[in-house]
Design an enzyme around this catalytic site. Structure first.
Site, PDB file in Angstrom:
ATOM      1  N   LYS A 105       0.806  -1.233   0.000  1.00  0.00           N
ATOM      2  CA  LYS A 105       0.000   0.000   0.000  1.00  0.00           C
ATOM      3  C   LYS A 105       0.832   1.271   0.000  1.00  0.00           C
ATOM      4  O   LYS A 105       0.429   2.279  -0.580  1.00  0.00           O
ATOM      5  CB  LYS A 105      -0.986   0.025   1.169  1.00  0.00           C
ATOM      6  N   VAL A 132      -5.772  -2.578   0.839  1.00  0.00           N
ATOM      7  CA  VAL A 132      -6.690  -1.951   1.811  1.00  0.00           C
ATOM      8  C   VAL A 132      -7.503  -3.024   2.535  1.00  0.00           C
ATOM      9  O   VAL A 132      -8.176  -3.842   1.891  1.00  0.00           O
ATOM     10  CB  VAL A 132      -7.669  -0.978   1.113  1.00  0.00           C
ATOM     11  N   GLY A 134      -6.819  -5.759   4.226  1.00  0.00           N
ATOM     12  CA  GLY A 134      -6.431  -7.179   4.228  1.00  0.00           C
ATOM     13  C   GLY A 134      -7.376  -8.042   3.423  1.00  0.00           C
ATOM     14  O   GLY A 134      -7.530  -7.866   2.214  1.00  0.00           O
ATOM     15  N   ASP A 201       0.218   3.874   7.869  1.00  0.00           N
ATOM     16  CA  ASP A 201      -0.334   2.740   7.129  1.00  0.00           C
ATOM     17  C   ASP A 201      -1.818   2.985   6.803  1.00  0.00           C
ATOM     18  O   ASP A 201      -2.243   2.813   5.648  1.00  0.00           O
ATOM     19  CB  ASP A 201      -0.163   1.461   7.969  1.00  0.00           C
ATOM     20  N   LYS A 205      -3.738   3.683   3.054  1.00  0.00           N
ATOM     21  CA  LYS A 205      -4.955   2.981   2.613  1.00  0.00           C
ATOM     22  C   LYS A 205      -6.048   4.002   2.279  1.00  0.00           C
ATOM     23  O   LYS A 205      -6.795   3.826   1.315  1.00  0.00           O
ATOM     24  CB  LYS A 205      -5.412   2.013   3.709  1.00  0.00           C
TER      25      LYS A 205
HETATM   26  P1  NDP Z   1       7.610  -9.346   5.439  1.00  0.00           P
HETATM   27  O1  NDP Z   1       8.568  -8.447   6.118  1.00  0.00           O
HETATM   28  O2  NDP Z   1       7.090 -10.519   6.173  1.00  0.00           O
HETATM   29  O3  NDP Z   1       8.249  -9.880   4.069  1.00  0.00           O
HETATM   30  C1  NDP Z   1       8.811  -9.013   3.142  1.00  0.00           C
HETATM   31  C2  NDP Z   1       9.484  -9.848   2.072  1.00  0.00           C
HETATM   32  O4  NDP Z   1       9.952  -8.959   1.051  1.00  0.00           O
HETATM   33  C3  NDP Z   1      10.706 -10.636   2.571  1.00  0.00           C
HETATM   34  O5  NDP Z   1      10.681 -11.928   2.026  1.00  0.00           O
HETATM   35  C4  NDP Z   1      11.902  -9.844   2.016  1.00  0.00           C
HETATM   36  O6  NDP Z   1      12.988 -10.662   1.667  1.00  0.00           O
HETATM   37  C5  NDP Z   1      11.308  -9.274   0.756  1.00  0.00           C
HETATM   38  N1  NDP Z   1      11.955  -8.030   0.337  1.00  0.00           N
HETATM   39  C6  NDP Z   1      11.986  -6.856   0.998  1.00  0.00           C
HETATM   40  N2  NDP Z   1      12.656  -5.942   0.269  1.00  0.00           N
HETATM   41  C7  NDP Z   1      13.047  -6.559  -0.869  1.00  0.00           C
HETATM   42  C8  NDP Z   1      13.795  -6.182  -1.995  1.00  0.00           C
HETATM   43  N3  NDP Z   1      14.279  -4.948  -2.117  1.00  0.00           N
HETATM   44  N4  NDP Z   1      14.025  -7.086  -2.971  1.00  0.00           N
HETATM   45  C9  NDP Z   1      13.543  -8.345  -2.862  1.00  0.00           C
HETATM   46  N5  NDP Z   1      12.828  -8.784  -1.814  1.00  0.00           N
HETATM   47  C10 NDP Z   1      12.589  -7.895  -0.818  1.00  0.00           C
HETATM   48  O7  NDP Z   1       6.398  -8.417   4.940  1.00  0.00           O
HETATM   49  P2  NDP Z   1       4.889  -8.816   4.705  1.00  0.00           P
HETATM   50  O8  NDP Z   1       4.836 -10.082   3.959  1.00  0.00           O
HETATM   51  O9  NDP Z   1       4.143  -8.686   5.983  1.00  0.00           O
HETATM   52  O10 NDP Z   1       4.384  -7.619   3.791  1.00  0.00           O
HETATM   53  C11 NDP Z   1       4.702  -7.560   2.427  1.00  0.00           C
HETATM   54  C12 NDP Z   1       3.948  -6.398   1.786  1.00  0.00           C
HETATM   55  O11 NDP Z   1       2.545  -6.625   1.914  1.00  0.00           O
HETATM   56  C13 NDP Z   1       4.223  -5.055   2.455  1.00  0.00           C
HETATM   57  O12 NDP Z   1       4.201  -4.060   1.477  1.00  0.00           O
HETATM   58  C14 NDP Z   1       3.036  -4.904   3.409  1.00  0.00           C
HETATM   59  O13 NDP Z   1       2.744  -3.571   3.674  1.00  0.00           O
HETATM   60  C15 NDP Z   1       1.924  -5.553   2.616  1.00  0.00           C
HETATM   61  N6  NDP Z   1       0.817  -6.126   3.397  1.00  0.00           N
HETATM   62  C16 NDP Z   1       1.058  -6.884   4.512  1.00  0.00           C
HETATM   63  C17 NDP Z   1       0.020  -7.463   5.190  1.00  0.00           C
HETATM   64  C18 NDP Z   1       0.238  -8.309   6.389  1.00  0.00           C
HETATM   65  O14 NDP Z   1      -0.762  -8.681   7.032  1.00  0.00           O
HETATM   66  N7  NDP Z   1       1.456  -8.650   6.762  1.00  0.00           N
HETATM   67  C19 NDP Z   1      -1.377  -7.286   4.757  1.00  0.00           C
HETATM   68  C20 NDP Z   1      -1.529  -6.489   3.552  1.00  0.00           C
HETATM   69  C21 NDP Z   1      -0.455  -5.940   2.921  1.00  0.00           C
HETATM   70  P3  NDP Z   1      13.861 -11.465   2.776  1.00  0.00           P
HETATM   71  O15 NDP Z   1      12.897 -12.478   3.344  1.00  0.00           O
HETATM   72  O16 NDP Z   1      14.933 -12.096   1.982  1.00  0.00           O
HETATM   73  O17 NDP Z   1      14.296 -10.442   3.769  1.00  0.00           O
HETATM   74  N1  HSE Z   2       0.275  -3.789   9.026  1.00  0.00           N
HETATM   75  C1  HSE Z   2      -0.995  -3.775   8.368  1.00  0.00           C
HETATM   76  C2  HSE Z   2      -2.089  -3.739   9.407  1.00  0.00           C
HETATM   77  C3  HSE Z   2      -1.130  -5.001   7.516  1.00  0.00           C
HETATM   78  O1  HSE Z   2      -1.803  -4.017  10.590  1.00  0.00           O
HETATM   79  O2  HSE Z   2      -3.229  -3.414   9.073  1.00  0.00           O
HETATM   80  C4  HSE Z   2      -2.362  -4.993   6.638  1.00  0.00           C
HETATM   81  O3  HSE Z   2      -2.288  -3.994   5.650  1.00  0.00           O
END
Ligand code: NDP
Ligand code: HSE
Length: 401
Positions: A105, A132, A134, A201, A205
């Site tokens: 987002k 937005v 989840g 955050d 959204k």
């Molecule tokens: P995490 O921190 O769990 O995972 C992020 C991943 O992205 C890791 O695997 C990391 O690699 C990889 N990464 C980060 N930077 C780079 C880069 N420059 N090049 C390649 N790989 C990269 O994050 P989330 O999975 O929680 O979130 C991911 C996205 O989704 C974010 O933008 C977040 O805002 C969004 N989001 C998250 C939600 C949630 O509930 N967690 C819900 C909705 C949206 P490595 O593992 O090697 O460090």
């Molecule tokens: N960090 C975000 C939250 C994840 O707590 O709502 C979902 O976008």
């Protein structure tokens, strides 16, 4: 029948959730799409961390060029963090005619307009349901509503981490820090939770919704963006005794000065539909001209709710709904309420005599009705105050009216 080939950027909470769900829902997807869905590549930052996830036939790499140059790549799912390199990666994908689906987002709030315009030029789609609320299908619902309705106002709980923290502080009496840690362990909070607890955050959204509904970003000058950091265990306890609950709310509407966006903690009374929305749940209330008010509620963060939103977008690639912004200017006051709760912070509570006091909790907190909140704040800079949304009826004997 050719496969639908997918690359996942990022293999954390969201990336892993998408990978697992594509497998667990393979036959269902095949039925709906008429083809098999295959993950062909995964991009990570730190390869060593993911060696045990290596699979035959799936490219695991830190080099995006290897992914973008794959033949027959159909969709790129963006589950990495921050504006860059996500934006550049997705631009490149769209230039090559690859569909994209993003959960990022922050990136989409900043670059969504350009990405959508580029996608249209290239005849591909950008799915952003997961940006937005989840797993709550708010983007598709709004797109559907906008086919015939005009939207006047949106009120929403959009940060799961903040709602989880506020609920746990109230229900379990845990400290802010302990509940934040639990939110991180559950995969709700961002790796750097500053964006969650400082309101950024939820604001991102809000920006995504603003562009979808009103066709423009919120007016920066009038935007309010506050997080939940100032809410102490004491405030939560006092609010509970007053029959109120803290909620972190995003409010969006279009007035004379463009789109107004307020992101802030408020107090909610029992009559308000958000009163029961606890834990990591998000809730969105959409006020429209034809259907009236539509409300959605569900898990706002976490591995599988977010994967659900991404899989829905993958399905929509074969049948996208196109929309134009459609709104009605909001005629009401910028502030929807004239009720406020003031916390004394251990100082003597002396309010102007002409203020209508609805309830008082010993010398700790007072619920008032006033149109002059700005004057009171100026005259009493040491008080902390929150807006109260919904009708107010006190519920416990500790409250004096
Ligand atoms: P995490 O921190 O769990 O995972 C992020 C991943 O992205 C890791 O695997 C990391 O690699 C990889 N990464 C980060 N930077 C780079 C880069 N420059 N090049 C390649 N790989 C990269 O994050 P989330 O999975 O929680 O979130 C991911 C996205 O989704 C974010 O933008 C977040 O805002 C969004 N989001 C998250 C939600 C949630 O509930 N967690 C819900 C909705 C949206 P490595 O593992 O090697 O460090
Ligand atoms: N960090 C975000 C939250 C994840 O707590 O709502 C979902 O976008």
């Amino acid at each position: 029948m050719s496969d639908l080939n997918i690359a996942i950027l990022g293999f954390g909470t969201v990336g892993k959730g998408v990978h697992h769900s594509l497998k667990s829902h393979q036959s269902r997807l095949e039925k709906v799409l008429g083809k098999s869905v295959r993950v062909v590549a995964i991009l990570v930052k730190n390869l060593e961390k993911h060696e045990q996830s290596r699979e035959d036939g799936v490219l695991l790499t830190t080099n995006y060029e290897e992914i973008i140059n794959l033949h027959d790549l159909d969709v790129i799912v963006d589950a990495i963090i921050g504006c860059e390199p996500g934006n550049s990666y997705l631009q490149k994908a769209l230039e090559k005619g690859i569909h994209v689906v993003t959960a990022n987002k922050e990136m989409f709030a900043h670059h969504g307009e350009e990405l959508l315009a580029l996608a249209q030029k290239k005849g591909v789609t950008v799915g952003f349901e997961a940006t937005v609320a989840g797993g709550v299908p708010v983007i598709q619902t709004i797109k559907q509503l906008l086919q015939v309705n005009r939207i006047q106002k949106v009120e929403a709980i959009l940060n799961g981490t903040s709602n989880f923290i506020l609920s746990s502080m109230r229900k379990d009496g845990h400290s802010f820090e302990a509940t934040l840690q639990a939110a991180q362990e559950n995969g709700y909070a961002e790796a750097d939770p500053t964006n969650d607890i400082e309101g950024y955050d939820a604001f991102y959204k809000g920006v995504v919704l603003s562009q979808l509904i009103f066709g423009e970003k919120p007016n920066e000058q009038s935007t309010i963006r506050k997080g939940i950091r100032e809410i102490t265990a004491d405030y939560v306890e006092c609010a509970d005794e007053l029959g109120l609950r803290f909620r972190h709310i995003v409010t969006l509407f279009k007035g004379n000065d463009g789109v107004q966006c307020r992101v802030e903690p408020v107090l909610i009374s029992m009559e308000h539909p958000f009163y029961q929305v606890d834990g990591v749940q998000n809730a969105v209330s959409i006020k429209t001209d034809l259907v009236g008010t539509v409300q959605l509620q569900g898990p706002g963060a976490g591995m599988y709710p977010t994967a659900s939103a991404i899989l829905e977008d993958i399905i929509q690639i074969s049948r996208p709904v196109s929309t134009e912004p459609a709104y009605l200017e909001y005629q009401g006051d910028a502030s929807s309420s004239s009720k406020w709760v003031f916390f004394s912070n251990n100082r003597k509570l002396e309010l102007p005599y002409d203020i209508k006091v609805l309830a008082r909790l010993s010398d700790k907190a007072v619920v008032v009705e006033t149109e002059e909140v700005e004057r009171i704040i100026l005259e009493h800079p040491l008080l902390t105050f929150f807006e109260l949304i919904g009708d107010y009826r006190h519920t416990t004997e500790k409250v004096i009216v």
